[in-house]
Design an enzyme around this catalytic site. Sequence first.
Site, PDB file in Angstrom:
ATOM      1  N   ASP A   1      64.936  19.398 -62.269  1.00 17.28           N
ATOM      2  CA  ASP A   1      64.984  20.904 -61.887  1.00 17.28           C
ATOM      3  C   ASP A   1      65.777  21.508 -63.048  1.00 17.28           C
ATOM      4  O   ASP A   1      65.350  21.467 -64.203  1.00 17.28           O
ATOM      5  CB  ASP A   1      65.722  21.103 -60.490  1.00 17.28           C
ATOM      6  CG  ASP A   1      65.645  22.442 -60.003  1.00 17.28           C
ATOM      7  OD1 ASP A   1      64.791  22.974 -59.741  1.00 17.28           O
ATOM      8  OD2 ASP A   1      66.760  23.127 -60.009  1.00 17.28           O
TER       9      ASP A   1
ATOM     10  N   TYR B   1      70.312  30.261 -63.275  1.00 13.97           N
ATOM     11  CA  TYR B   1      68.888  30.294 -63.016  1.00 13.97           C
ATOM     12  C   TYR B   1      68.439  31.904 -63.390  1.00 13.97           C
ATOM     13  O   TYR B   1      67.499  32.118 -64.144  1.00 13.97           O
ATOM     14  CB  TYR B   1      68.542  30.181 -61.704  1.00 13.97           C
ATOM     15  CG  TYR B   1      68.380  28.666 -61.269  1.00 13.97           C
ATOM     16  CD1 TYR B   1      66.970  28.062 -61.344  1.00 13.97           C
ATOM     17  CD2 TYR B   1      69.294  27.802 -60.770  1.00 13.97           C
ATOM     18  CE1 TYR B   1      66.751  26.740 -60.988  1.00 13.97           C
ATOM     19  CE2 TYR B   1      69.170  26.540 -60.514  1.00 13.97           C
ATOM     20  CZ  TYR B   1      67.972  25.902 -60.730  1.00 13.97           C
ATOM     21  OH  TYR B   1      67.705  24.541 -60.310  1.00 13.97           O
TER      22      TYR B   1
ATOM     23  N   HIS C   1      62.558  17.413 -56.714  1.00 14.98           N
ATOM     24  CA  HIS C   1      64.106  17.758 -56.819  1.00 14.98           C
ATOM     25  C   HIS C   1      65.052  16.420 -56.216  1.00 14.98           C
ATOM     26  O   HIS C   1      66.121  16.600 -56.767  1.00 14.98           O
ATOM     27  CB  HIS C   1      64.630  18.946 -56.084  1.00 14.98           C
ATOM     28  CG  HIS C   1      63.959  20.027 -56.631  1.00 14.98           C
ATOM     29  ND1 HIS C   1      62.471  20.371 -56.680  1.00 14.98           N
ATOM     30  CD2 HIS C   1      64.294  21.291 -57.403  1.00 14.98           C
ATOM     31  CE1 HIS C   1      62.327  21.520 -57.629  1.00 14.98           C
ATOM     32  NE2 HIS C   1      63.390  22.127 -57.675  1.00 14.98           N
TER      33      HIS C   1
END
Length: 372
Positions: free
Chosen positions: A175, A302, A350
């Site tokens: 991820d 992110y 993940h």
Amino acid sequence: MNPFRIEISQAGLDDLRDRLDRARWPRQLPGEGWSRGVPADVLRELADYWRTGYDWRLHEARLNEFPQFVTEIDGHDVHFLHVRSAEPDALPLVLTHGWPNSFVEFAGLIGPLTDPAAHGGDPRQAFHVVVPSVPGFGFSAAPSGPGWDTVRVARMWAELMRRLGYDRYGTQGGDLGAYVAPEIARLAPEHVAGVYVISGLGFPTEADVPEMDEDERAAFAALMSADWMHGVDHHALLRSVPQTFTYGWHDSPLAALAWMTQKFHDFSAAGPLEKAIDRDLLLTNVTLYWLTGTFGSSSWPYYDSSASAWPAGQKAVPTGVYSGPPGIRRLAERRNTIVHWPVDNPSGHHFIAMDRPDALAADMRAFFAKVS
């Protein structure tokens, strides 16, 4: 570097239970199952166990069995685990978690990596393991301003490994960590022996379709019809308006649990959620987010990395993956020096470190045996 120990106040735990006691439950259309999101009966059972059966103190003590530290890098406190192997020639390895995860992700993986002999492996393939918490996650300080993209995180990890006295080491991630791990190698190729990611390299785009052969087209079609492609895209959410959703996650443990349960369900490779991830391990991860108040700040890296659709890769250091699918090796090799691409591992996801730690550790040992 200061030793660190997890010590959550009882008031914080009492507040969590009180909020769960007073949760407002919405109606659900009968017979819909997971089609509209987490079913109420699934969440009720999990929330009730979280409130009355789950023992944070037990898991807090287990996490405190790992040596933990805090050090200041780039003006921010960074929390990390540093677990040295008893094997003197072990290769140092820095593991980077993703979202919605934390250093808890690697709790079951550290043993197989640091002590392979006890897990059916070769003691000559042991690792000294370093597990930092990404800024904004867990016990690491939240970013104090914008610009905390994966490049900045990678630079911090390279500095951390330097301070620990490791001149040559491996990098691993899934991820968000799949962006950070190759970035460390790009920044410090002379120090990185190899880069290992869970999956995602060689992810095809529509522009790649005309040059694909028949087998690659079939793989691309299967990818586009895969169930997880039609789930809730947390990347899109976290890279658009994460602050808006943070209010619910930060104020309501039920909202936070629902969102985490949705993501664990979406990315489970072993069937139903309850069969894929140990319930206590899932709740330890969710509880860590809740008690540290990091549901919002964990989205910031992110958001600041929104220009990166997929890991850019690097050619200087050999790279391996746990699972090629959904990527295509030929496409991955355009930007990466691929030396390890298993074809028979289950698709990476993940939470592979949580539900298949021994298998993941074995594959990591196989890769680093080629490059170290």
